[in-house]
Design a protein around this motif. Structure first.
Motif, mmCIF file in Angstrom:
data_model
loop_
_atom_site.group_PDB
_atom_site.id
_atom_site.type_symbol
_atom_site.label_atom_id
_atom_site.label_comp_id
_atom_site.label_asym_id
_atom_site.label_seq_id
_atom_site.Cartn_x
_atom_site.Cartn_y
_atom_site.Cartn_z
ATOM 1 N N UNK A 339 0.954 -1.661 0.033
ATOM 2 C CA UNK A 339 -0.037 -0.226 0.047
ATOM 3 C C UNK A 339 1.110 1.156 -0.283
ATOM 4 N N UNK A 340 2.503 1.060 0.806
ATOM 5 C CA UNK A 340 2.609 2.243 1.000
ATOM 6 C C UNK A 340 3.367 2.337 -0.032
ATOM 7 N N UNK A 341 3.926 1.873 -1.158
ATOM 8 C CA UNK A 341 4.071 2.015 -3.008
ATOM 9 C C UNK A 341 3.229 2.188 -3.610
ATOM 10 N N UNK A 342 1.963 1.712 -3.291
ATOM 11 C CA UNK A 342 1.267 1.993 -4.749
ATOM 12 C C UNK A 342 1.093 3.436 -4.139
ATOM 13 N N UNK A 343 0.516 4.170 -3.001
ATOM 14 C CA UNK A 343 0.399 5.369 -2.466
ATOM 15 C C UNK A 343 1.257 6.314 -2.996
ATOM 16 N N UNK A 344 2.503 5.808 -2.622
ATOM 17 C CA UNK A 344 3.708 6.316 -3.382
ATOM 18 C C UNK A 344 3.852 6.843 -5.017
ATOM 19 N N UNK A 345 3.719 5.748 -5.584
ATOM 20 C CA UNK A 345 3.426 6.084 -7.170
ATOM 21 C C UNK A 345 2.387 6.448 -8.024
ATOM 22 N N UNK A 346 1.768 6.758 -6.856
ATOM 23 C CA UNK A 346 0.451 7.353 -7.644
ATOM 24 C C UNK A 346 0.209 8.789 -6.478
ATOM 25 N N UNK A 347 1.164 8.798 -6.325
ATOM 26 C CA UNK A 347 1.404 10.390 -6.036
ATOM 27 C C UNK A 347 2.012 10.870 -6.799
ATOM 28 N N UNK A 348 2.782 10.234 -7.519
ATOM 29 C CA UNK A 348 3.999 10.727 -8.310
ATOM 30 C C UNK A 348 2.855 10.777 -9.970
ATOM 31 N N UNK A 349 2.409 9.933 -9.994
ATOM 32 C CA UNK A 349 1.598 10.146 -11.701
ATOM 33 C C UNK A 349 0.524 8.536 -11.189
ATOM 34 N N UNK A 350 -0.818 9.552 -12.488
ATOM 35 C CA UNK A 350 -2.389 8.578 -12.557
ATOM 36 C C UNK A 350 -2.266 8.157 -14.029
ATOM 37 N N UNK A 351 -1.077 7.950 -14.673
ATOM 38 C CA UNK A 351 -0.981 7.774 -16.223
ATOM 39 C C UNK A 351 -0.248 6.318 -16.162
ATOM 40 N N UNK A 352 -0.642 5.602 -17.240
ATOM 41 C CA UNK A 352 -0.275 3.902 -16.541
ATOM 42 C C UNK A 352 0.715 4.125 -17.983
ATOM 43 N N UNK A 353 1.635 4.730 -18.814
ATOM 44 C CA UNK A 353 2.328 4.416 -19.660
ATOM 45 C C UNK A 353 3.280 5.288 -18.584
ATOM 46 N N UNK A 382 2.821 -7.019 -5.243
ATOM 47 C CA UNK A 382 3.218 -5.394 -5.071
ATOM 48 C C UNK A 382 2.674 -4.520 -5.990
ATOM 49 N N UNK A 383 3.174 -4.992 -7.290
ATOM 50 C CA UNK A 383 2.464 -3.932 -8.214
ATOM 51 C C UNK A 383 1.072 -3.866 -9.064
ATOM 52 N N UNK A 384 0.183 -5.601 -8.855
ATOM 53 C CA UNK A 384 -0.630 -6.220 -9.477
ATOM 54 C C UNK A 384 -1.847 -5.024 -9.224
ATOM 55 N N UNK A 385 -2.039 -4.887 -7.846
ATOM 56 C CA UNK A 385 -3.303 -4.216 -7.868
ATOM 57 C C UNK A 385 -2.992 -2.677 -8.797
ATOM 58 N N UNK A 386 -1.757 -1.818 -8.021
ATOM 59 C CA UNK A 386 -1.528 -1.222 -8.926
ATOM 60 C C UNK A 386 -1.961 -1.762 -10.596
ATOM 61 N N UNK A 387 -1.162 -2.222 -11.324
ATOM 62 C CA UNK A 387 -1.341 -2.758 -12.818
ATOM 63 C C UNK A 387 -3.254 -2.862 -12.899
ATOM 64 N N UNK A 388 -4.429 -3.076 -11.692
ATOM 65 C CA UNK A 388 -5.365 -3.498 -12.184
ATOM 66 C C UNK A 388 -6.433 -2.277 -12.226
#
Length: 467
Positions: A339-353, A382-388
């Motif tokens: 969840x921490x990694x997910x939040x960190x990445x979503x804080x940077x971008x919501x663009x899938x590319x 870790x990454x699959x929730x973000x992927x989906x």
């Protein structure tokens, strides 16, 4: 979370094997926290390997070992020589085509490098190629094994991501072809630059013989399709086609037709619903035994026993990695690392590319330090929730992750293909690394194409699924 990851990195830095590092870090964290009963750890370890798809692992490993001891690698090599050995940089092209064929049997990069690589590097050195070029092209072509079906990393990823392993196998076909063409163009570039010619004389008879073998193999699925179109049941059509194939092989004594049939049988069987990907691994073993004991009669009880014990040893190490990684990944999830990694990445971008770019960088770094199976087991939860969440197809992402990790196999400090080829070629690890560097260009180009053009991966599974 910090203690878990910190302990793992510390153990890795001091040279502890990756599986032991994960197990040791997990145990230390559990003892330190005292919040998880011992029985839960045991349950997680058992759950990590108690999987029907995971049964494919030992059978694919055994199939690869049987192919090596049955002399099938030599037949594949001779077939590739007849097909493309006359081209400029001939044995470099042979190296790639041989890996394409062998990929349809073993599903592992290490089996390719250790099996065909031994033959190919020696032959290229005997024909005057620099050892570094021979090692580079062998390393690059070995990455085709887990991209083209069948594939051990796809089995592990499919199990972890809960997606169809058969669809993953189909998704690897077109990217595998793209990767093959890019490597062949790279060989052609080096051949033109160094003014290399072919390594065998152009011979219509030899080329025609190899072409006929390819056509015979392609005629097998085509004849089944044709007969079913006219109302013959699929089982009867397959029996007729297979009987005709055996008769033709016995009469004309083809050198490699039966070896070339392995990927056709595996992919065709899964596509027609005769067996699951796990059962396809058993079919691969049965086919290897048939070729070694019946068709070519090149397998002895002694070599069969050796292949079996080698498989037991390799399987034990793979399953130990899976169990250790299962506990480690579970602790990463329960400590909210995902969840921490997910939040960190979503804080940077919501663009899938942009996410795919960041994921590529992360997986490339991880692949240089952690074994492929362990990396998949750790990273997928870790990454699959973000992927989906970002709307990325998990099958497409499986291709991206696998190719990243295959590139990691060519890098120090833990690149297994790197060490295998250093031993085979008798080069230092440093010289082997430098030899591989130019071949990262086609690999990264393929990675970019596969990442940002999802249709390359998804066209075939979508077409088969749509039918």
């Amino acid at each position: 979370m910090g203690i878990l990851i910190g302990t793992f990195l510390l153990l890795m830095i001091v040279g502890v094997p990756v599986a032991v590092s994960m197990a040791g870090a997990s145990l230390f964290f559990l003892l330190w926290s005292g919040s998880v009963p011992d029985v839960v750890v045991a349950q997680r370890m058992i759950a990590g390997v108690e999987s029907f798809p995971l049964l494919a692992v030992p059978f694919f490993i055994l199939a690869g070992n049987l192919m090596n001891i049955a002399g099938i690698t030599g037949r594949i090599y001779n077939f590739a020589v007849a097909l493309v050995g006359w081209m400029r940089g001939g044995l470099g092209q042979v190296n790639i085509i041989g890996s394409v064929v062998f990929a349809g049997m073993s599903g592992t990069a290490i089996a390719d490098a250790a099996g065909l690589g031994t033959i190919e590097i020696k032959a290229m050195k005997d024909h005057g190629y620099q050892t570094e070029f021979a090692v580079g092209v062998t390393a690059a072509s070995a990455t085709l094994g887990p991209i083209l079906p069948p594939s051990l990393p796809f089995v592990i990823y499919g199990m972890m991501a809960n997606v169809s392993i058969g669809s993953l196998f189909l998704a690897g076909v077109v990217p595998g072809i793209v990767l093959t063409l890019l490597m062949m163009f790279t060989v052609a570039y080096f051949a033109r630059k160094n003014n290399w010619g072919g390594d065998v004389p152009f011979d219509w008879k030899r080329l025609g013989g190899a072409t006929v073998e390819v056509l015979v193999v392609l005629a097998f699925p085509f004849s089944i399709w044709l007969m079913t179109t006219f109302g013959v049941s699929a089982n009867i059509a397959t029996l007729i086609a297979f009987s005709a194939l055996l008769a033709a092989d016995w009469y004309f004594d083809f050198s490699a037709v039966m070896a070339l049939m392995a990927p056709v049988i595996l992919i065709g069987g899964m596509t027609m619903g005769w067996f699951t990907p796990t059962e396809a691994a058993v079919a691969a073993v049965i086919w290897a035994l048939f070729l070694g004991l019946v068709r070519y009669r090149s397998m002895t009880l002694r070599t069969l026993a050796k292949a079996t014990f080698d498989t037991i040893e390799t399987t034990a190490s793979v399953l130990f990695i899976v169990t250790a990684a299962s506990v480690f990944a579970w602790l990463l999830t329960t400590t909210q690392a995902a969840q921490t990694l997910t939040d960190a990445i979503l804080a940077v971008t919501h663009n899938k590319w942009v996410f795919l770019l960041l994921a590529n960088l992360l997986i490339l770094v991880v692949g240089c330090f952690i074994d492929t199976i362990a990396a998949i087991t750790i990273l997928v939860p870790i990454l699959l929730p973000l992927v989906l969440k970002l709307g990325i197809d998990p099958i497409h992402f499986g291709l991206v992750m696998t190719l990243n990790l295959m590139i990691g196999l060519l890098h120090p400090p833990l690149g297994m293909v790197l060490f295998v080829l250093a031993r085979v070629s008798k080069l230092s690890v440093e010289r082997t690394t430098m030899a591989i560097l130019p071949w990262l260009v086609p690999l990264f180009l393929a990675l970019i194409i596969i990442t940002y053009f999802p249709s390359v991966s998804m066209w075939l599974p979508d077409m088969i699924g749509g039918n």
